[in-house]
Design an enzyme around this catalytic site. Structure first.
Site, short mmCIF file in Angstrom:
data_model
loop_
_atom_site.label_atom_id
_atom_site.label_comp_id
_atom_site.label_asym_id
_atom_site.label_seq_id
_atom_site.Cartn_x
_atom_site.Cartn_y
_atom_site.Cartn_z
CB ILE A 9 -0.99 0.00 1.19
CG1 ILE A 9 -2.07 1.08 0.99
CG2 ILE A 9 -0.26 0.18 2.53
CD1 ILE A 9 -3.30 0.91 1.82
CG ASP A 56 8.00 -10.00 4.30
OD1 ASP A 56 8.90 -9.22 4.62
OD2 ASP A 56 8.01 -10.65 3.23
CD GLU A 125 10.59 -5.53 -17.76
OE1 GLU A 125 11.57 -6.28 -17.73
OE2 GLU A 125 10.53 -4.54 -18.52
CE LYS A 151 5.54 -8.35 -10.09
NZ LYS A 151 4.31 -8.00 -9.39
NE ARG A 182 7.93 4.05 -12.03
CZ ARG A 182 7.82 2.73 -12.10
NH1 ARG A 182 7.58 2.02 -11.01
NH2 ARG A 182 7.92 2.11 -13.25
P1 NAP Z 1 6.59 0.01 -5.74
O1 NAP Z 1 6.36 1.47 -5.66
O2 NAP Z 1 7.98 -0.51 -5.76
O3 NAP Z 1 5.78 -0.67 -4.52
C1 NAP Z 1 6.01 -1.98 -4.15
C2 NAP Z 1 5.48 -2.20 -2.75
O4 NAP Z 1 5.72 -3.56 -2.37
C3 NAP Z 1 6.12 -1.34 -1.68
O5 NAP Z 1 5.11 -0.86 -0.84
C4 NAP Z 1 7.02 -2.32 -0.93
O6 NAP Z 1 7.21 -1.99 0.42
C5 NAP Z 1 6.18 -3.58 -1.03
N1 NAP Z 1 6.96 -4.79 -0.76
C6 NAP Z 1 8.15 -5.17 -1.31
N2 NAP Z 1 8.54 -6.35 -0.80
C7 NAP Z 1 7.59 -6.73 0.09
C8 NAP Z 1 7.45 -7.85 0.94
N3 NAP Z 1 8.36 -8.82 0.99
N4 NAP Z 1 6.34 -7.91 1.73
C9 NAP Z 1 5.42 -6.93 1.71
N5 NAP Z 1 5.52 -5.82 0.93
C10 NAP Z 1 6.59 -5.74 0.13
O7 NAP Z 1 5.87 -0.60 -7.03
P2 NAP Z 1 4.64 -0.02 -7.91
O8 NAP Z 1 5.21 0.72 -9.06
O9 NAP Z 1 3.65 0.63 -7.02
O10 NAP Z 1 4.04 -1.36 -8.51
C11 NAP Z 1 3.01 -2.08 -7.85
C12 NAP Z 1 3.00 -3.51 -8.37
O11 NAP Z 1 2.76 -3.50 -9.77
C13 NAP Z 1 4.29 -4.28 -8.19
O12 NAP Z 1 3.94 -5.62 -7.95
C14 NAP Z 1 5.00 -4.15 -9.51
O13 NAP Z 1 5.88 -5.24 -9.71
C15 NAP Z 1 3.81 -4.19 -10.45
N6 NAP Z 1 3.95 -3.49 -11.72
C16 NAP Z 1 4.37 -2.20 -11.75
C17 NAP Z 1 4.44 -1.53 -12.96
C18 NAP Z 1 4.87 -0.08 -13.04
O14 NAP Z 1 5.22 0.37 -14.14
N7 NAP Z 1 4.82 0.67 -11.94
C19 NAP Z 1 4.06 -2.18 -14.15
C20 NAP Z 1 3.61 -3.50 -14.07
C21 NAP Z 1 3.55 -4.14 -12.85
P3 NAP Z 1 8.58 -1.37 1.01
O15 NAP Z 1 8.35 0.11 1.03
O16 NAP Z 1 8.68 -1.98 2.35
O17 NAP Z 1 9.71 -1.78 0.09
O1 F7E Z 2 13.69 1.24 -16.94
C1 F7E Z 2 16.37 2.12 -19.32
C2 F7E Z 2 16.33 0.70 -18.78
O2 F7E Z 2 13.87 0.94 -14.47
C3 F7E Z 2 13.10 1.60 -18.15
C4 F7E Z 2 9.03 -1.41 -13.32
O3 F7E Z 2 7.94 -0.68 -12.81
O4 F7E Z 2 8.17 -1.25 -15.55
C5 F7E Z 2 9.30 -0.97 -14.75
O5 F7E Z 2 10.45 -1.66 -15.23
C6 F7E Z 2 14.12 1.54 -19.28
C7 F7E Z 2 14.97 0.26 -19.29
O6 F7E Z 2 11.67 0.45 -15.68
C8 F7E Z 2 18.50 4.02 -17.11
O7 F7E Z 2 17.43 -0.07 -19.27
C9 F7E Z 2 18.30 3.73 -19.23
O8 F7E Z 2 15.09 -0.19 -20.60
O9 F7E Z 2 12.36 2.75 -15.39
P1 F7E Z 2 12.92 1.40 -15.53
P2 F7E Z 2 11.48 -1.03 -16.27
O10 F7E Z 2 12.72 -1.81 -16.20
O11 F7E Z 2 10.83 -0.88 -17.60
C10 F7E Z 2 7.79 -2.63 -15.61
C11 F7E Z 2 6.55 -2.75 -16.47
C12 F7E Z 2 7.64 -3.25 -14.27
O12 F7E Z 2 6.85 -4.16 -14.07
C13 F7E Z 2 8.69 -2.91 -13.26
O13 F7E Z 2 8.22 -3.19 -11.94
O14 F7E Z 2 15.06 2.60 -19.10
N1 F7E Z 2 17.34 2.99 -18.63
N2 F7E Z 2 19.04 4.37 -18.31
C14 F7E Z 2 17.44 3.15 -17.32
N3 F7E Z 2 16.70 2.65 -16.32
C15 F7E Z 2 17.02 3.02 -15.05
N4 F7E Z 2 16.27 2.57 -14.03
N5 F7E Z 2 18.07 3.86 -14.79
C16 F7E Z 2 18.85 4.40 -15.78
O15 F7E Z 2 19.78 5.14 -15.52
#
Ligand code: NAP
Ligand code: F7E
Length: 338
Positions: A9, A56, A125, A151, A182
């Site tokens: 959350i 957890d 992903e 995942k 973010r």
């Molecule tokens: P986020 O900001 O990293 O939030 C993840 C949450 O999970 C945090 O509250 C974290 O708590 C908690 N968490 C991590 N490990 C845990 C554990 N062992 N037990 C309980 N809680 C735990 O991610 P988000 O961007 O909101 O994404 C939400 C979900 O959607 C994730 O499952 C992510 O993989 C998925 N997702 C995200 C994206 C995207 O682009 N944002 C796209 C597709 C899917 P702490 O603060 O304690 O670390």
């Molecule tokens: O990277 C490139 C990097 O870390 C995006 C998570 O929410 O979306 C997220 O995963 C792209 C990649 O996100 C840097 O190589 C270049 O190609 O912002 P990102 P992600 O890996 O796409 C998916 C859907 C999820 O599910 C995940 O939880 O950007 N890139 N330069 C970089 N990325 C980072 N982080 N830092 C750099 O300096």
């Protein structure tokens, strides 16, 4: 009054979803990990409106307890080790939280309240080395990181519990969604935070990795609406949630600088590529190979057709508006901090 339990959350999506469910009149419970210093993360502003349960994803007892306390009608499983780059450094923890953790949650629901509806946070992903463009619900998966692999297990176990036990379990295959909340290590927020600092003279050049990667970026506020809609349907199903547009990291950089009045010019190639501020000639972006990944997802582009047609979901915030909101919010915050 409907009751919802949100794992993760205090993360980006958890906070927007909690706001949405509170608006809809839900009683909201949130699962959070215990930390050495109490920190409500993105839900500080909601702490009097929600009920936090410590637990957890790797501890099944704590999830059973969360179900017993909340008696949730809807469970949104958003908790994850969500940073792809870290999944190579912590592959086992990522598998335990993002993979096995899903089974732990499903079993807790099955034990305490099997009729509860379940949302699993699946991800684009899982498409990794994409097998077709655009990616849709039927596109074959090919994950490219320990995160994607973990995942994918979570995705299939959700489908399996639906088919094995008739549980109302859905997966949302969400493409990248970002926001002012973010985490700062993700590329979009890393860029907007750095651009704000550079504009205010507080940071040297921004160092990035692969700027040719293409992503389908939306705003998290739009995407949590799709999560809720999935659990309001007559039947459980899986849906892609995306914008149908893709942009290079380089485009995001250009647009963020443009919003603070800096026009950038690119020079060089590969690891020697830099961006300079056209007006001053100063380098504002450079490449650092340490930010490249062992295996990359080159392009993500999703088709939201099914979500639009069956859920009536629509995104409201454009790519340009997303970048604008993030940069304006970071500018304000950095100014205050400074
Ligand atoms: P986020 O900001 O990293 O939030 C993840 C949450 O999970 C945090 O509250 C974290 O708590 C908690 N968490 C991590 N490990 C845990 C554990 N062992 N037990 C309980 N809680 C735990 O991610 P988000 O961007 O909101 O994404 C939400 C979900 O959607 C994730 O499952 C992510 O993989 C998925 N997702 C995200 C994206 C995207 O682009 N944002 C796209 C597709 C899917 P702490 O603060 O304690 O670390
Ligand atoms: O990277 C490139 C990097 O870390 C995006 C998570 O929410 O979306 C997220 O995963 C792209 C990649 O996100 C840097 O190589 C270049 O190609 O912002 P990102 P992600 O890996 O796409 C998916 C859907 C999820 O599910 C995940 O939880 O950007 N890139 N330069 C970089 N990325 C980072 N982080 N830092 C750099 O300096």
């Amino acid at each position: 009054m409907k009751k919802a339990l949100i794992t993760g959350i205090n993360g980006q999506d958890g906070s927007y979803l909690a706001e949405l469910l509170l608006e809809k009149g839900y009683k909201v419970y949130g699962l959070m990990r215990r930390k050495s210093k109490v920190d409500f993360g993105n839900v500080k502003h909601l702490k009097n409106d929600i009920e936090i349960i410590y637990g957890d994803m790797t501890d099944p007892i704590s999830l059973i307890n969360a179900m017993k306390i909340s008696q949730a009608d809807e469970v949104y499983n958003l908790a994850a080790q969500s940073f792809v780059a870290t999944s190579w450094e912590q592959p086992i923890a990522t598998a335990e939280i993002d993979g096995i953790g899903v089974t732990n949650m499903l079993e807790a629901i099955r034990t305490i309240k099997p009729e509860a509806r379940f949302y699993q946070a699946s991800t684009s992903e899982m498409f990794g080395l994409v097998q077709e463009i655009p990616q849709k619900e039927t596109t074959p998966f090919y994950p490219r990181s320990p995160y994607g692999v973990a995942k994918l297990y979570g995705h299939w176990i959700t489908k399996n519990y639906r088919e094995s036990y008739g549980m109302f379990a859905c997966s949302g295959i969400l493409f990248n969604h970002e926001s002012e909340r973010r985490g700062k290590e993700f590329v979009t927020r890393k860029i907007t935070d750095a651009v704000a600092r550079i504009k205010l003279g507080l940071q040297d050049p921004l160092e990035l990795g692969n700027m040719d990667a293409k992503r389908d970026w939306g705003h998290a506020k739009d995407y949590v609406k799709a999560m809720w809609l999935m659990l309001q349907q007559d039947e459980a199903d899986d849906y892609v949630v995306a914008t149908g547009e893709t942009h290079k990291v380089r485009e995001f950089v250009e647009l963020a600088f443009k919003h603070v009045g800096i026009e950038v010019q690119w020079q060089g190639e590969g690891v020697d590529e830099i961006a300079i501020d056209k007006a001053t000639g100063k380098t504002v972006v450079s490449v650092n190979p340490k930010f490249f990944r062992p295996a990359e997802v080159d392009i993500l582009l999703g088709s939201p057709k099914k979500a639009e047609e069956k859920l009536g979901w629509e995104r409201e915030i454009s790519f340009e508006e997303l970048v604008k909101r993030m940069i304006l919010s970071d500018l304000e915050r950095v100014k205050e901090e400074a």
